[in-house]
Motif scaffolding. Structure first.
Motif, PDB file in Angstrom:
ATOM      1  N   GLY A 601     118.364  58.910  28.447  1.00  0.00           N
ATOM      2  CA  GLY A 601     119.231  59.974  27.974  1.00  0.00           C
ATOM      3  C   GLY A 601     120.530  59.462  27.408  1.00  0.00           C
ATOM      4  N   ASP A 602     120.830  58.178  27.636  1.00  0.00           N
ATOM      5  CA  ASP A 602     122.000  57.550  27.025  1.00  0.00           C
ATOM      6  C   ASP A 602     121.725  57.334  25.537  1.00  0.00           C
ATOM      7  OD1 ASP A 602     123.165  57.329  29.586  1.00  0.00           O
ATOM      8  OD2 ASP A 602     121.980  55.518  29.960  1.00  0.00           O
ATOM      9  N   PRO A 603     122.748  57.328  24.681  1.00  0.00           N
ATOM     10  CA  PRO A 603     122.522  57.246  23.236  1.00  0.00           C
ATOM     11  C   PRO A 603     122.201  55.852  22.710  1.00  0.00           C
ATOM     12  CG  PRO A 603     124.860  57.436  23.691  1.00  0.00           C
ATOM     13  CD  PRO A 603     124.162  57.583  25.004  1.00  0.00           C
ATOM     14  N   ALA A 604     121.918  54.886  23.572  1.00  0.00           N
ATOM     15  CA  ALA A 604     121.649  53.522  23.106  1.00  0.00           C
ATOM     16  C   ALA A 604     120.364  52.989  23.733  1.00  0.00           C
ATOM     17  CB  ALA A 604     122.819  52.606  23.460  1.00  0.00           C
ATOM     18  N   LEU A 605     119.656  52.178  22.971  1.00  0.00           N
ATOM     19  CA  LEU A 605     118.535  51.410  23.509  1.00  0.00           C
ATOM     20  C   LEU A 605     119.072  50.198  24.257  1.00  0.00           C
ATOM     21  CD1 LEU A 605     116.107  51.355  20.461  1.00  0.00           C
ATOM     22  CD2 LEU A 605     115.541  52.242  22.713  1.00  0.00           C
ATOM     23  N   THR A 606     118.443  49.857  25.358  1.00  0.00           N
ATOM     24  CA  THR A 606     118.868  48.668  26.098  1.00  0.00           C
ATOM     25  C   THR A 606     117.736  47.643  26.107  1.00  0.00           C
ATOM     26  OG1 THR A 606     118.210  49.791  28.158  1.00  0.00           O
ATOM     27  CG2 THR A 606     120.540  49.838  27.566  1.00  0.00           C
ATOM     28  N   ILE A 607     118.105  46.385  25.912  1.00  0.00           N
ATOM     29  CA  ILE A 607     117.147  45.278  25.822  1.00  0.00           C
ATOM     30  C   ILE A 607     117.391  44.357  27.022  1.00  0.00           C
ATOM     31  CG2 ILE A 607     116.183  43.498  24.321  1.00  0.00           C
ATOM     32  CD1 ILE A 607     116.248  46.304  23.075  1.00  0.00           C
ATOM     33  N   TRP A 608     116.310  44.055  27.770  1.00  0.00           N
ATOM     34  CA  TRP A 608     116.425  43.306  29.015  1.00  0.00           C
ATOM     35  C   TRP A 608     115.519  42.092  29.015  1.00  0.00           C
ATOM     36  CZ3 TRP A 608     119.615  45.811  32.720  1.00  0.00           C
ATOM     37  CH2 TRP A 608     119.943  47.143  32.425  1.00  0.00           C
ATOM     38  N   ASN A 609     115.950  41.042  29.690  1.00  0.00           N
ATOM     39  CA  ASN A 609     115.070  39.912  29.975  1.00  0.00           C
ATOM     40  C   ASN A 609     114.169  40.341  31.130  1.00  0.00           C
ATOM     41  OD1 ASN A 609     114.106  37.461  31.402  1.00  0.00           O
ATOM     42  ND2 ASN A 609     115.323  36.388  29.870  1.00  0.00           N
ATOM     43  N   LEU A 610     112.860  40.415  30.877  1.00  0.00           N
ATOM     44  CA  LEU A 610     111.944  40.952  31.879  1.00  0.00           C
ATOM     45  C   LEU A 610     111.885  40.082  33.134  1.00  0.00           C
ATOM     46  CD1 LEU A 610     109.930  43.216  32.499  1.00  0.00           C
ATOM     47  CD2 LEU A 610     108.144  41.839  31.417  1.00  0.00           C
ATOM     48  N   GLU A 611     112.031  38.786  32.959  1.00  0.00           N
ATOM     49  CA  GLU A 611     111.918  37.879  34.106  1.00  0.00           C
ATOM     50  C   GLU A 611     113.163  37.911  34.984  1.00  0.00           C
ATOM     51  OE1 GLU A 611     111.058  33.143  35.105  1.00  0.00           O
ATOM     52  OE2 GLU A 611     111.053  33.879  33.028  1.00  0.00           O
ATOM     53  N   THR A 612     114.338  37.946  34.359  1.00  0.00           N
ATOM     54  CA  THR A 612     115.569  37.851  35.144  1.00  0.00           C
ATOM     55  C   THR A 612     116.243  39.199  35.394  1.00  0.00           C
ATOM     56  OG1 THR A 612     116.988  37.569  33.188  1.00  0.00           O
ATOM     57  CG2 THR A 612     115.972  35.585  34.125  1.00  0.00           C
ATOM     58  N   GLY A 613     115.865  40.223  34.619  1.00  0.00           N
ATOM     59  CA  GLY A 613     116.517  41.519  34.742  1.00  0.00           C
ATOM     60  C   GLY A 613     117.882  41.566  34.096  1.00  0.00           C
ATOM     61  N   GLU A 614     118.209  40.575  33.264  1.00  0.00           N
ATOM     62  CA  GLU A 614     119.508  40.516  32.605  1.00  0.00           C
ATOM     63  C   GLU A 614     119.519  41.419  31.370  1.00  0.00           C
ATOM     64  OE1 GLU A 614     122.305  37.275  30.187  1.00  0.00           O
ATOM     65  OE2 GLU A 614     120.336  36.708  30.987  1.00  0.00           O
ATOM     66  N   LEU A 615     120.598  42.175  31.203  1.00  0.00           N
ATOM     67  CA  LEU A 615     120.793  42.972  29.995  1.00  0.00           C
ATOM     68  C   LEU A 615     121.240  42.042  28.872  1.00  0.00           C
ATOM     69  CD1 LEU A 615     120.999  45.751  28.568  1.00  0.00           C
ATOM     70  CD2 LEU A 615     123.369  45.864  29.368  1.00  0.00           C
ATOM     71  N   VAL A 616     120.429  41.937  27.818  1.00  0.00           N
ATOM     72  CA  VAL A 616     120.724  40.969  26.770  1.00  0.00           C
ATOM     73  C   VAL A 616     121.223  41.622  25.481  1.00  0.00           C
ATOM     74  CG1 VAL A 616     119.120  39.271  27.670  1.00  0.00           C
ATOM     75  CG2 VAL A 616     118.317  40.939  25.997  1.00  0.00           C
ATOM     76  N   ASN A 617     121.021  42.914  25.316  1.00  0.00           N
ATOM     77  CA  ASN A 617     121.454  43.555  24.073  1.00  0.00           C
ATOM     78  C   ASN A 617     121.467  45.067  24.245  1.00  0.00           C
ATOM     79  OD1 ASN A 617     122.299  43.847  21.434  1.00  0.00           O
ATOM     80  ND2 ASN A 617     120.551  42.790  20.530  1.00  0.00           N
ATOM     81  N   THR A 618     122.288  45.708  23.447  1.00  0.00           N
ATOM     82  CA  THR A 618     122.334  47.168  23.392  1.00  0.00           C
ATOM     83  C   THR A 618     122.320  47.580  21.930  1.00  0.00           C
ATOM     84  OG1 THR A 618     123.610  47.328  25.448  1.00  0.00           O
ATOM     85  CG2 THR A 618     123.661  49.230  23.988  1.00  0.00           C
ATOM     86  N   LEU A 619     121.402  48.459  21.584  1.00  0.00           N
ATOM     87  CA  LEU A 619     121.268  48.897  20.199  1.00  0.00           C
ATOM     88  C   LEU A 619     121.802  50.318  20.074  1.00  0.00           C
ATOM     89  CD1 LEU A 619     117.687  47.564  19.380  1.00  0.00           C
ATOM     90  CD2 LEU A 619     119.881  46.391  19.173  1.00  0.00           C
ATOM     91  N   GLU A 620     122.933  50.433  19.376  1.00  0.00           N
ATOM     92  CA  GLU A 620     123.546  51.741  19.183  1.00  0.00           C
ATOM     93  C   GLU A 620     122.942  52.418  17.951  1.00  0.00           C
ATOM     94  OE1 GLU A 620     125.711  52.801  21.281  1.00  0.00           O
ATOM     95  OE2 GLU A 620     126.411  50.985  22.321  1.00  0.00           O
ATOM     96  N   GLY A 621     123.182  53.703  17.848  1.00  0.00           N
ATOM     97  CA  GLY A 621     122.779  54.383  16.618  1.00  0.00           C
ATOM     98  C   GLY A 621     122.302  55.796  16.830  1.00  0.00           C
ATOM     99  N   HIS A 622     121.560  56.070  17.915  1.00  0.00           N
ATOM    100  CA  HIS A 622     121.105  57.428  18.150  1.00  0.00           C
ATOM    101  C   HIS A 622     122.255  58.266  18.700  1.00  0.00           C
ATOM    102  CE1 HIS A 622     116.884  57.110  17.228  1.00  0.00           C
ATOM    103  NE2 HIS A 622     116.772  56.012  17.943  1.00  0.00           N
ATOM    104  N   PRO A 623     122.511  59.430  18.114  1.00  0.00           N
ATOM    105  CA  PRO A 623     123.602  60.264  18.627  1.00  0.00           C
ATOM    106  C   PRO A 623     123.262  60.911  19.963  1.00  0.00           C
ATOM    107  CG  PRO A 623     122.431  61.397  16.882  1.00  0.00           C
ATOM    108  CD  PRO A 623     121.875  59.996  16.927  1.00  0.00           C
TER     109      PRO A 623
END
Length: 653
Positions: A601-623
């Motif tokens: 429900g947050d306006p951004a996509l989140t990209i994670w390292n599946l092995e470590t659970g680290e947040l590696v990127n956030t893709l903004e754009g959806h209102p």
């Protein structure tokens, strides 16, 4: 012929040279200037006459509107008379607009009131459509571009027309301009009194819901104009263009000419019953009408919030229709999350085709991303979509007949756009998935069950039961089971060491995962139907699941605002990602098994390292929040869909 204006005259028609009514003795000349020639309209509070101005040398024609309350309106007479005077004053200003009849005079004579207006020589649109046939999209656009500035003008003067319909729009013969008529207090007063008594008159077919209960607002006129447009497009009574079984407009089913997507969306928004969902001004409609065609946006992922966005213009080149059957059967139950449920999206493994549910819940659109064109439209309600792993089939599960019992699964050959098979499935599913060999179809949704179908034969092979039922929430789509099929042992699936193994599905190697609003995730053996494990831990409905390519890791997203990562074989909870502020609606794993993408429900996509659970990127754009995420088999194309229906296509930088 001269017409007597006496309310009580029993024989009001007189010879053209008469000055006194031959029946009642009343004077026929109003204010020593205007003769009524004939009655051209009558309502509960007034009459309208075609008249002539005897004072001017050319004796031009004009219109007389007479305040004429019937006996049933006795209780409203005083209020009606005052509103008639008020409207006459307002029309002195409005008549300055070239597409509104000029007010020529206001007369009070013998306890009666009269409004004299310019006569517009031409046909109204009801007459035009009757004589020439239904309008096409071009004529509707011209109508809107012509009339919306008029509405903007009258609304700016704090006036609501309240009776927009084809009969009150005249195409002026001299210049073909559309003129909006009937601003008389008769309609205004009639509707005011009407809403107090609960009676319905005249224009009920075109009246906005809030106006019908006495709460008209400026955008009530936009609703009426929208209904006018769909009548002109279809020549079907507006009462028949609304399905009370589904509680929605079905005007597209009656079109004689195709309507482009942008115009269809504009009309649908004008027709929204909820006032907050409707256009709030005529200017807003005009802005959308003049905007470029709707775009699907391509963005490149980046850590910077200033990611570049390049628009790809998508234009329809041809339409592929499935027949529809208008039904007055049982109304579909409303889902508590209609935006989420109607954002089904499927990306072909090769990244070339994109299928998604369209506007107003009853269209599926197929886009060619290479040519950036809309290739086909399918008229199916509440559709769920999947494209086969071999890029050959588009599978649509939905309601073809728009009834609560009309569930159907349609299978189309993508390269040719031809139908392959229709499966008479029992329910509209919450999700669909297909096996890696494109031969087994899984549908999840009804009564906590998952149906398995053989795509080749069109027969149901088995039903898996176990998830809880949710009758109180969704009688038809009761369990909302989300399914995913994965190849658990790639080496077994791809084995080609003997002739008999070629083309034979290795079902024992396949894992089916399901998630439900009962807050559980379950794993099944696709061949035997055996329940392998039940994963618990979520405290909210589980909306989405994904399984890694090697079958060892399972990911689930939930309404409890978490993503959980599980070890598939042991059922052990490996990690919980809880950095979300809103429910997680979609999860997917990259083809290399290293990256997790989550939409919430947050306006951004989140990209994670599946092995470590680290947040590696956030893709903004959806209102708004992200309802669906899909990725191509090569990992080069990713598609995201917002809760409001916006589509973005992402490509790695």
């Amino acid at each position: 012929m001269r017409y007597c204006l006496n309310f009580n005259c029993q024989n009001p028609q007189n010879p053209i040279d008469a000055e006194i009514c031959q029946n009642c003795g009343s004077e026929l000349l109003l204010d020593n200037r205007y003769f009524a020639l004939k009655l051209i309209g009558q309502g509960g509070f007034g009459r309208t006459f075609l008249a002539v101005d005897e004072f001017l040398p050319t004796k031009p024609r004009c219109v007389i509107k007479q305040f004429f309350p019937g006996a049933s309106a006795f209780n409203y007479r005083e209020r009606a008379a005052e509103l008639f005077r008020s409207e006459a004053r307002q029309l002195e200003t409005l008549g300055k607009h070239p597409q509104i009849p000029k007010r020529l005079a206001y007369i009070e004579q013998k306890s009666s009131q009269y409004l004299i207006q310019e006569f517009i020589d031409g046909r109204n649109l009801a007459e035009e459509v009757s004589e020439e046939g239904s309008f096409d999209a071009t004529k509707i656009r011209q109508l809107l571009e012509n009339l919306l500035p008029v509405l903007d003008f009258i609304h700016a003067h704090r006036i609501i027309h309240r009776d927009i319909k084809p009969e009150n729009i005249i195409r002026r013969q001299t210049d073909q301009q559309l003129v909006l008529v009937d601003f008389g207090a008769a309609k205004l007063v009639a509707e005011t009194a009407l809403t107090q008594t609960g009676t319905v008159i005249g224009s009920a077919r075109y009246v906005a819901p809030e106006q019908a209960v006495g709460k008209a607002v400026f955008y009530s006129d936009l609703y009426s104009l929208g209904v006018t447009c769909i009548y002109l497009l279809t020549q079907v009574d507006p009462f028949d263009l609304y399905s009370f079984a589904q509680d929605c407009w079905v005007w597209q089913d009656y079109l004689h000419n195709s309507v482009d997507r942008e115009l269809s969306n504009i009309l649908d928004k004008m027709l929204q019953r909820g006032t907050f969902e409707r256009y709030q001004s005529a200017a807003a409609v005009l802005a959308d009408l003049k905007a470029e065609p709707e775009q699907v946006i391509v963005s490149k992922p980046t850590h910077s919030p200033e990611a570049s966005v390049t628009g790809l213009k998508l234009s329809p080149i041809n339409w592929l229709h499935i027949h529809t059957i208008d039904s007055e059967s049982i109304q579909f139950p409303r889902t508590p999350f209609p935006s989420l449920f109607n954002c089904s999206t499927a990306l072909s493994p090769d990244g070339k085709k994109l299928a998604l549910t369209g506007h107003q819940h009853h269209l599926v659109e197929l886009w060619d991303l290479k040519t950036k064109t809309l290739r086909s439209k399918f008229d199916v309600t509440l559709a769920r979509l999947v494209i086969s792993h071999d890029n050959q089939m588009l599978i649509i599960n939905g309601d073809l007949d728009r009834t609560s019992s009309g569930a159907t699964t349609l299978i189309w050959h993508l390269p040719t756009g031809r139908p392959i098979r229709q499966l008479n499935t029992k329910f509209v599913s919450a999700s669909v998935d297909i096996s890696p060999d494109s031969q087994i179809l899984a549908l999840g949704g009804n009564r906590g069950q998952i149906e398995l179908w053989d795509v080749r034969t069109g027969e149901q092979t088995s039903v898996l039961s176990g998830h809880a039922r949710w009758f109180k929430l969704l009688p038809t789509i009761s369990a909302l089971v989300y399914v995913a099929i994965t190849d658990n042992t790639p080496s077994l699936l791809n084995r080609q060491d003997s002739q008999e193994n070629r083309g034979v599905p290795q079902q024992s190697a396949w894992l089916l995962a399901s998630a439900s609003r009962d807050k559980t995730v379950r794993l099944w053996d696709l061949k035997t139907g055996e329940l392998l494990s039940k994963l618990t831990g979520h405290t909210g409905w589980v909306y989405s699941i994904a399984v890694s390519p090697d079958g060892q890791t399972l990911v689930s997203g939930s309404a409890d605002k978490t993503v959980k990562i599980w070890h598939r074989e042991t059922g052990e909870l490996v990690r919980t990602l809880s950095q979300f502020e809103k429910p997680v609606y979609s999860v997917t794993i990259s083809p290399d098994g290293q990256t997790l993408i989550a939409g919430s429900g947050d306006p951004a996509l989140t990209i994670w390292n599946l092995e470590t659970g680290e947040l590696v990127n956030t893709l903004e754009g959806h209102p708004e929040g992200v309802a669906a995420v899909a990725m191509s088999a090569d990992g080069e194309t990713m598609v995201s869909r917002s809760l409001t229906g916006q589509v973005k296509i992402w490509q790695p930088g």
